[in-house]
Design a protein around this motif. Structure first.
Motif, PDB file in Angstrom:
ATOM      1  N   PHE A  80       0.865  -1.256   0.050  1.00  0.00           N
ATOM      2  CA  PHE A  80       0.008   0.077   0.020  1.00  0.00           C
ATOM      3  C   PHE A  80       0.998   1.383  -0.162  1.00  0.00           C
ATOM      4  O   PHE A  80       1.794   1.284   0.837  1.00  0.00           O
ATOM      5  CB  PHE A  80      -0.894   0.049   1.212  1.00  0.00           C
ATOM      6  N   LEU A  81       0.543   2.247  -0.869  1.00  0.00           N
ATOM      7  CA  LEU A  81       1.145   3.490  -0.998  1.00  0.00           C
ATOM      8  C   LEU A  81       0.420   4.506  -0.685  1.00  0.00           C
ATOM      9  O   LEU A  81      -0.701   4.735  -1.632  1.00  0.00           O
ATOM     10  CB  LEU A  81       1.977   3.632  -2.087  1.00  0.00           C
ATOM     11  N   ASP A  82       0.111   5.416   0.594  1.00  0.00           N
ATOM     12  CA  ASP A  82      -0.525   6.444   0.752  1.00  0.00           C
ATOM     13  C   ASP A  82      -0.311   7.332  -0.327  1.00  0.00           C
ATOM     14  O   ASP A  82       0.564   7.692  -0.828  1.00  0.00           O
ATOM     15  CB  ASP A  82      -0.221   6.908   2.159  1.00  0.00           C
ATOM     16  N   ILE A  83      -1.637   7.920  -0.856  1.00  0.00           N
ATOM     17  CA  ILE A  83      -1.397   8.865  -1.687  1.00  0.00           C
ATOM     18  C   ILE A  83      -0.935  10.177  -1.488  1.00  0.00           C
ATOM     19  O   ILE A  83      -0.261  10.760  -2.411  1.00  0.00           O
ATOM     20  CB  ILE A  83      -3.039   9.151  -2.437  1.00  0.00           C
ATOM     21  N   GLU A  84      -0.856  10.426  -0.275  1.00  0.00           N
ATOM     22  CA  GLU A  84      -0.077  11.673   0.197  1.00  0.00           C
ATOM     23  C   GLU A  84       1.259  11.447   0.354  1.00  0.00           C
ATOM     24  O   GLU A  84       2.153  12.418   0.413  1.00  0.00           O
ATOM     25  CB  GLU A  84      -0.537  12.151   1.699  1.00  0.00           C
ATOM     26  N   LYS A  85       1.738  10.299   0.224  1.00  0.00           N
ATOM     27  CA  LYS A  85       3.345  10.013   0.257  1.00  0.00           C
ATOM     28  C   LYS A  85       3.891   9.830  -1.211  1.00  0.00           C
ATOM     29  O   LYS A  85       5.131  10.076  -1.316  1.00  0.00           O
ATOM     30  CB  LYS A  85       3.580   8.583   0.765  1.00  0.00           C
ATOM     31  N   VAL A  86       3.102  10.276  -2.054  1.00  0.00           N
ATOM     32  CA  VAL A  86       3.551  10.321  -3.675  1.00  0.00           C
ATOM     33  C   VAL A  86       3.993  11.677  -3.833  1.00  0.00           C
ATOM     34  O   VAL A  86       3.669  12.691  -3.621  1.00  0.00           O
ATOM     35  CB  VAL A  86       2.542   9.869  -4.369  1.00  0.00           C
ATOM     36  N   ALA A  87       5.631  11.689  -4.319  1.00  0.00           N
ATOM     37  CA  ALA A  87       6.168  12.909  -4.358  1.00  0.00           C
ATOM     38  C   ALA A  87       5.734  13.551  -5.567  1.00  0.00           C
ATOM     39  O   ALA A  87       5.454  14.627  -5.728  1.00  0.00           O
ATOM     40  CB  ALA A  87       7.789  12.604  -4.768  1.00  0.00           C
ATOM     41  N   SER A  88       5.595  12.858  -6.741  1.00  0.00           N
ATOM     42  CA  SER A  88       4.827  13.238  -8.144  1.00  0.00           C
ATOM     43  C   SER A  88       4.380  12.207  -8.894  1.00  0.00           C
ATOM     44  O   SER A  88       4.690  11.160  -8.834  1.00  0.00           O
ATOM     45  CB  SER A  88       6.082  14.156  -8.766  1.00  0.00           C
ATOM     46  N   PHE A  89       3.391  12.640  -9.769  1.00  0.00           N
ATOM     47  CA  PHE A  89       2.564  11.552 -10.768  1.00  0.00           C
ATOM     48  C   PHE A  89       3.109  12.153 -12.011  1.00  0.00           C
ATOM     49  O   PHE A  89       2.725  13.167 -12.425  1.00  0.00           O
ATOM     50  CB  PHE A  89       1.230  11.691 -10.640  1.00  0.00           C
ATOM     51  N   GLY A  90       4.124  11.436 -12.606  1.00  0.00           N
ATOM     52  CA  GLY A  90       4.517  11.716 -14.027  1.00  0.00           C
ATOM     53  C   GLY A  90       3.833  11.002 -14.981  1.00  0.00           C
ATOM     54  O   GLY A  90       3.203  10.157 -14.886  1.00  0.00           O
ATOM     55  N   LEU A  91       4.089  11.527 -16.461  1.00  0.00           N
ATOM     56  CA  LEU A  91       3.591  10.803 -17.340  1.00  0.00           C
ATOM     57  C   LEU A  91       4.138   9.244 -17.426  1.00  0.00           C
ATOM     58  O   LEU A  91       3.143   8.404 -18.010  1.00  0.00           O
ATOM     59  CB  LEU A  91       3.597  11.631 -18.632  1.00  0.00           C
ATOM     60  N   ASP A  92       5.554   9.046 -17.444  1.00  0.00           N
ATOM     61  CA  ASP A  92       6.134   7.886 -17.253  1.00  0.00           C
ATOM     62  C   ASP A  92       6.172   7.065 -15.934  1.00  0.00           C
ATOM     63  O   ASP A  92       6.933   5.925 -16.171  1.00  0.00           O
ATOM     64  CB  ASP A  92       7.152   7.752 -18.172  1.00  0.00           C
ATOM     65  N   GLY A  93       5.775   7.610 -14.740  1.00  0.00           N
ATOM     66  CA  GLY A  93       6.005   6.932 -13.497  1.00  0.00           C
ATOM     67  C   GLY A  93       5.829   7.691 -12.361  1.00  0.00           C
ATOM     68  O   GLY A  93       5.398   9.063 -12.536  1.00  0.00           O
ATOM     69  N   ILE A  94       5.446   7.190 -11.370  1.00  0.00           N
ATOM     70  CA  ILE A  94       5.180   7.537  -9.950  1.00  0.00           C
ATOM     71  C   ILE A  94       6.533   7.727  -9.354  1.00  0.00           C
ATOM     72  O   ILE A  94       7.074   6.761  -9.304  1.00  0.00           O
ATOM     73  CB  ILE A  94       4.305   6.893  -9.206  1.00  0.00           C
ATOM     74  N   MET A  95       6.703   9.022  -8.776  1.00  0.00           N
ATOM     75  CA  MET A  95       8.012   9.293  -7.942  1.00  0.00           C
ATOM     76  C   MET A  95       7.719   9.161  -6.327  1.00  0.00           C
ATOM     77  O   MET A  95       6.640   9.884  -5.776  1.00  0.00           O
ATOM     78  CB  MET A  95       8.747  10.555  -8.249  1.00  0.00           C
ATOM     79  N   ILE A  96       8.584   8.246  -5.468  1.00  0.00           N
ATOM     80  CA  ILE A  96       8.419   8.551  -4.127  1.00  0.00           C
ATOM     81  C   ILE A  96       9.733   8.904  -3.435  1.00  0.00           C
ATOM     82  O   ILE A  96      10.624   8.621  -4.021  1.00  0.00           O
ATOM     83  CB  ILE A  96       7.780   7.246  -3.389  1.00  0.00           C
ATOM     84  N   ASP A  97       9.840   9.490  -2.351  1.00  0.00           N
ATOM     85  CA  ASP A  97      11.013   9.556  -1.809  1.00  0.00           C
ATOM     86  C   ASP A  97      11.824   8.923  -0.790  1.00  0.00           C
ATOM     87  O   ASP A  97      12.999   8.711  -0.836  1.00  0.00           O
ATOM     88  CB  ASP A  97      10.865  11.116  -0.942  1.00  0.00           C
ATOM     89  N   ASP A  98      10.956   7.844  -0.571  1.00  0.00           N
ATOM     90  CA  ASP A  98      11.400   6.751   0.542  1.00  0.00           C
ATOM     91  C   ASP A  98      10.914   5.404   0.478  1.00  0.00           C
ATOM     92  O   ASP A  98       9.428   5.243   0.225  1.00  0.00           O
ATOM     93  CB  ASP A  98      11.176   7.242   1.829  1.00  0.00           C
TER      94      ASP A  98
END
Length: 158
Positions: free
Chosen positions: A51-69
């Motif tokens: 599970f990845l909390d939506i608030e923990k997503v650093a950014s939603f890109g066109l080609d990938g989802i970015m998280i910091d940790d």
């Protein structure tokens, strides 16, 4: 704004290491119609769901989802309230307006990535109807009610 069908299968990357962590496989949706997070499949041979909390997503890109940790991914112990395609699936559920009018069957959702707010529902009346008329999008700013047999949405007050 994005649909789940565009998000499904996208890779999730760690912004610090550049390493691919997994892939988006589903949305976790609360009973009041808010996207709480993403289900991420991780692993090569034995894929596990996280599970990845939506608030923990650093950014939603066109080609990938970015998280910091990588620690933002939590091993899925309990089933989410609802998902779009997995357990407690909403895909294909009947949608009704508050006035009792059948709108069709749910196929996809439009949501604001940063907030997790669902702002529209893509519905279908079946394969042949989709070919002749196309899929229909219902916009609603009000939270929906999810029941055992149907999803109720207020289409009058957007």
């Amino acid at each position: 704004m994005r649909t789940f069908s565009l998000l499904k299968g996208q890779p999730v990357f760690n912004t610090k290491s550049g390493q691919k962590i997994g892939e988006v496989c589903d949305l976790c949706i609360s009973s009041n119609g808010k996207v709480n997070g993403l289900l991420i499949k991780k692993g090569v041979f034995f894929k596990q769901s996280f599970f990845l909390d939506i608030e923990k997503v650093a950014s939603f890109g066109l080609d990938g989802i970015m998280i910091d940790d990588d620690g933002h991914l939590v091993k899925l112990k309990d089933d989410p309230e609802y998902t779009l395609t997995h357990q407690h699936s909403l895909d294909g559920m009947m949608m009704l307006s508050k006035s009792g009018e059948s709108l069709g069957l749910l196929k996809d959702v439009y949501f604001q990535e940063e907030l997790g707010t669902i702002i529209g529902y893509e519905i279908t009346d079946g394969f042949f109807s989709d070919l002749t008329e196309g899929k229909q999008v219902i916009q609603s700013g009000k939270p929906l009610a999810i029941g055992k047999d149907a999803i109720i949405v207020d289409v009058n007050n957007t």
